[in-house]
Motif scaffolding. Structure first.
Motif: not given
Length: 142
Positions: A55-59, A61-62, A68-69
């Protein structure tokens, strides 16, 4: 993949949890239950840690993209001066402080100084919106 591995590793554990009547002449043996429960707890903890890592790998970057948006639009500040001194003009058009902004605009084909004499210092993706926001203003050199 990991759920299959979990099932394979613990298929024997499930069988060990079932009461054994053949080996004890019809009576149930529960002496292996504490050991099996410990193994299942350990396997469950490992599974949770593996899921957290995935989950950390996926979450990661999200979450970073969301942070940053620009969810709230940036304001355009229109600064008007009575007369532009050469030192101010030089600072805006040649100073180190705005060099990154000027370079980014130029690399995207945007002019920092407009024909009206106005200077634009925004991110490249904001440039057209900024020009639209001030197009009805009477921008002129002072």
């Amino acid at each position: 993949m990991s759920s299959n591995r979990f099932a394979e590793e613990h298929a024997g554990s499930a069988a060990a949890c079932a009461p054994s009547t053949a080996a004890s002449g019809g009576t149930s043996t529960t002496s292996s239950m504490p050991m099996v429960a410990g193994e299942l707890e350990t396997a469950l903890e490992a599974s949770i840690q593996e899921a957290d890592a995935r989950a950390a790998v996926v979450n990661g970057p999200l979450s970073s993209a969301i942070l940053h948006s620009r969810l709230v639009p940036d304001a355009v500040v229109l600064l008007e001066v009575d007369r532009t001194l050469s030192t101010l003009r030089n600072a805006l058009l040649e100073g180190d402080e705005l060099a990154n902004v000027r370079d980014a605009l130029k690399s995207h084909g945007h002019a920092v100084e407009l024909p009206s004499g106005a200077k634009v210092f925004v991110r490249p993706e904001q440039y057209n919106s900024a020009l639209t926001a001030v197009e009805d203003k009477d921008l002129k050199p002072r």
